[in-house]
Scaffold this motif. Structure first.
Motif, mmCIF file in Angstrom:
data_model
loop_
_atom_site.group_PDB
_atom_site.id
_atom_site.type_symbol
_atom_site.label_atom_id
_atom_site.label_comp_id
_atom_site.label_asym_id
_atom_site.label_seq_id
_atom_site.Cartn_x
_atom_site.Cartn_y
_atom_site.Cartn_z
ATOM 1 N N MET A 23 37.642 57.530 26.283
ATOM 2 C CA MET A 23 37.315 57.948 27.649
ATOM 3 C C MET A 23 38.531 58.500 28.368
ATOM 4 N N CYS A 24 39.755 58.012 27.947
ATOM 5 C CA CYS A 24 40.974 58.494 28.612
ATOM 6 C C CYS A 24 41.162 59.990 28.431
ATOM 7 N N LEU A 25 40.597 60.543 27.385
ATOM 8 C CA LEU A 25 40.745 61.971 27.136
ATOM 9 C C LEU A 25 39.968 62.783 28.164
ATOM 10 N N THR A 26 38.968 62.108 28.797
ATOM 11 C CA THR A 26 38.103 62.828 29.730
ATOM 12 C C THR A 26 38.404 62.510 31.179
ATOM 13 N N PHE A 27 38.688 61.236 31.452
ATOM 14 C CA PHE A 27 38.838 60.811 32.846
ATOM 15 C C PHE A 27 40.307 60.588 33.187
ATOM 16 N N SER A 28 40.688 60.900 34.408
ATOM 17 C CA SER A 28 42.067 60.700 34.861
ATOM 18 C C SER A 28 42.241 59.265 35.337
ATOM 19 N N GLY A 29 43.513 58.842 35.482
ATOM 20 C CA GLY A 29 43.822 57.524 36.008
ATOM 21 C C GLY A 29 43.803 56.425 34.973
ATOM 22 N N CYS A 30 43.488 56.736 33.731
ATOM 23 C CA CYS A 30 43.384 55.696 32.709
ATOM 24 C C CYS A 30 44.732 55.091 32.376
ATOM 25 N N GLU A 31 45.788 55.902 32.378
ATOM 26 C CA GLU A 31 47.100 55.411 31.979
ATOM 27 C C GLU A 31 47.577 54.329 32.932
ATOM 28 N N SER A 32 47.420 54.521 34.249
ATOM 29 C CA SER A 32 47.858 53.526 35.202
ATOM 30 C C SER A 32 47.017 52.264 35.097
ATOM 31 N N THR A 33 45.710 52.405 34.849
ATOM 32 C CA THR A 33 44.848 51.246 34.668
ATOM 33 C C THR A 33 45.272 50.459 33.439
ATOM 34 N N GLU A 34 45.614 51.167 32.371
ATOM 35 C CA GLU A 34 46.066 50.521 31.151
ATOM 36 C C GLU A 34 47.307 49.672 31.430
ATOM 37 N N LEU A 35 48.265 50.195 32.184
ATOM 38 C CA LEU A 35 49.475 49.447 32.511
ATOM 39 C C LEU A 35 49.156 48.225 33.352
ATOM 40 N N GLU A 36 48.263 48.361 34.292
ATOM 41 C CA GLU A 36 47.929 47.270 35.194
ATOM 42 C C GLU A 36 47.247 46.117 34.480
ATOM 43 N N GLU A 37 46.599 46.392 33.369
ATOM 44 C CA GLU A 37 45.858 45.358 32.650
ATOM 45 C C GLU A 37 46.696 44.680 31.564
ATOM 46 N N ARG A 38 47.944 45.079 31.400
ATOM 47 C CA ARG A 38 48.781 44.528 30.335
ATOM 48 C C ARG A 38 50.102 43.989 30.878
ATOM 49 N N LYS A 39 50.676 43.023 30.128
ATOM 50 C CA LYS A 39 52.039 42.583 30.378
ATOM 51 C C LYS A 39 52.853 42.884 29.135
ATOM 52 N N PHE A 40 54.098 43.305 29.342
ATOM 53 C CA PHE A 40 54.929 43.771 28.240
ATOM 54 C C PHE A 40 56.182 42.903 28.110
ATOM 55 N N PRO A 41 56.118 41.824 27.322
ATOM 56 C CA PRO A 41 57.334 41.038 27.096
ATOM 57 C C PRO A 41 58.390 41.884 26.380
ATOM 58 N N LEU A 42 59.607 41.839 26.892
ATOM 59 C CA LEU A 42 60.719 42.536 26.262
ATOM 60 C C LEU A 42 61.622 41.588 25.503
ATOM 61 N N VAL A 43 61.621 40.311 25.888
ATOM 62 C CA VAL A 43 62.462 39.320 25.229
ATOM 63 C C VAL A 43 61.743 37.978 25.267
ATOM 64 N N ILE A 44 61.868 37.228 24.167
ATOM 65 C CA ILE A 44 61.299 35.885 24.077
ATOM 66 C C ILE A 44 62.417 34.920 23.707
ATOM 67 N N ALA A 45 62.555 33.851 24.493
ATOM 68 C CA ALA A 45 63.528 32.798 24.215
ATOM 69 C C ALA A 45 62.777 31.548 23.772
ATOM 70 N N VAL A 46 63.257 30.926 22.695
ATOM 71 C CA VAL A 46 62.568 29.757 22.137
ATOM 72 C C VAL A 46 63.547 28.588 22.085
ATOM 73 N N ASP A 47 63.124 27.462 22.713
ATOM 74 C CA ASP A 47 63.953 26.261 22.762
ATOM 75 C C ASP A 47 63.216 25.061 22.192
ATOM 76 N N LYS A 48 63.998 24.104 21.719
ATOM 77 C CA LYS A 48 63.477 22.802 21.305
ATOM 78 C C LYS A 48 63.660 21.835 22.464
ATOM 79 N N LYS A 49 62.573 21.190 22.869
ATOM 80 C CA LYS A 49 62.630 20.231 23.977
ATOM 81 C C LYS A 49 62.253 18.854 23.463
ATOM 82 N N SER A 50 63.035 17.858 23.843
ATOM 83 C CA SER A 50 62.783 16.491 23.411
ATOM 84 C C SER A 50 61.777 15.831 24.337
#
Length: 377
Positions: A23-50
């Motif tokens: 549908m994005c090929l036909t309708f405008s505004g899809c790219e911004s909607t796509e961004l709004e519906e997603r979160k983009f982790p750039l870094v993940i930190a992993v710890d051991k907790k007692s």
């Protein structure tokens, strides 16, 4: 059977996304909607907790996952400065539960296609049971790309993410650009998640994982954590790491200062290995050849060129030999990383020691020779 999570949660969602992409090929505004519906982790930190002591002895531990994100409001504005957005944290007993909770706690879909780096605390790295739970998950789920950069933190890995908003870039992007900006190293010297996964399966080479330290407005790397044949060997200095990369032939260039104050840059670096068996001793000779440029002076004649050549060779040979002996005898680390390529040089030796790399290192002795050609260009 463990379900796939992360990028797509259900089969229905896959079909929906395909329909929407059409549908994005036909309708405008899809790219911004796509961004709004997603979160983009750039870094993940992993710890051991007692979590305290169990009733029947031992300690209970949990995984803490912290994530740093892009600031999408700034990404949408090409002129804005994206310094990342506030990190999130989740904590659960198992890696799967912790990761699923991180994924499910957000109303938006997590998209890990932009993940730049994973930071493990030293405490978690040295807990083989917890580390392997994480690695088994990663291999089965295939959520993270194998070329994701890998780092270690001496303290809590989550502390590094406290710099989100303090740097000129998100932490994940900052780490990626720092790694890409190191002109001394060839690409194979960069440690990734795939490097650790390969070592988990094969257990035959050295990994030098950068140790991150958070400063006021930056991140420093002055040490490296060494894993050799999947054994934890401890931390070495940046100088030891650079010597090891030089001996392995993984340096594009190498800058150093001589005792007399001359600043030298080595280029066209090449290494060659040769083996000799002496009773029960395996002697490995590393011949290192390179061109050297004097950075803070000029070479006036052939005599000065020969004198400089002698100075460089004597100092470099001494430093490399001392480092090789120190790593081998005190940390059981073969600075030449020779077992990884042993089959291509000495097949019989490889067959003899392939099930006992520790015994190979016990019989190994390294001899370093250098041949340096000063150049004036």
């Amino acid at each position: 059977m463990m379900k796939k999570i992360g990028k797509v949660r259900t089969g229905i969602l896959v079909s929906t996304c395909l329909l929407l992409s059409g549908m994005c090929l036909t309708f405008s505004g899809c790219e911004s909607t796509e961004l709004e519906e997603r979160k983009f982790p750039l870094v993940i930190a992993v710890d051991k907790k007692s979590l305290g002591a169990e009733e029947e002895g031992g300690n209970l531990s949990s995984f803490q996952i912290s994530m740093g994100f892009q600031n999408l409001a700034e990404v949408a504005d090409e002129k804005a400065k994206d310094a990342g957005s506030a990190p999130t944290k989740t904590e659960e007993m198992s890696w799967y539960e912790a990761f699923e909770e991180s994924d499910a706690s957000s109303p938006k879909m997590m998209d890990y296609n932009h993940l730049k780096a994973i930071i493990l605390s030293r405490e978690l790295l040295e807990d083989k049971e917890m580390l392997e739970e994480l690695l088994d998950f990663v291999m089965e789920q295939e959520v993270f790309a194998r070329n994701t950069l890998l780092f270690i933190s001496e303290s809590e890995a989550a502390n590094i993410l406290e710099l989100e908003g303090e740097l000129d870039l998100p932490v994940g992007t900052w780490l990626e650009e720092m790694a890409a900006g190191n002109t001394e190293l060839k690409d194979p010297a960069i440690v990734t998640l795939g490097s650790l996964l390969n070592e988990y399966e094969n257990r035959m080479e050295n990994l030098y994982i950068p140790v991150l330290e958070a400063a006021e407005d930056t991140i420093r790397i002055d040490q490296y954590y060494v894993i050799s044949a999947y054994e934890n060997c401890g931390i070495v200095s940046k100088d030891a790491y650079r010597h090891a990369m030089l001996a392995e032939g993984k340096m594009e260039q190498y800058d150093t200062d001589l005792d007399g104050g001359e600043a030298i840059r080595l280029k066209e670096i090449r290494t060659q290995k040769s083996y000799q068996l002496l009773d029960d001793e395996i002697q490995l000779q590393i011949d290192l050849r390179a061109e050297a440029k004097l950075l803070n002076g000029t070479i006036a004649n052939a005599k000065e060129q020969e004198e400089l050549k002698k100075k460089i060779e004597e100092q470099l040979t001494r430093e490399l030999q001392n480092e090789a002996d120190l790593l081998l005898f005190e940390m059981q680390v073969d600075m030449a990383n020779s077992f990884y390529s042993l089959g291509g040089y000495e097949r019989e030796l490889y067959q003899k020691y392939k099930e006992d790399i520790g015994n190979y290192r016990n019989h190994l002795r390294l001899k370093i020779l250098t041949e340096i050609t000063p150049v004036t260009e």
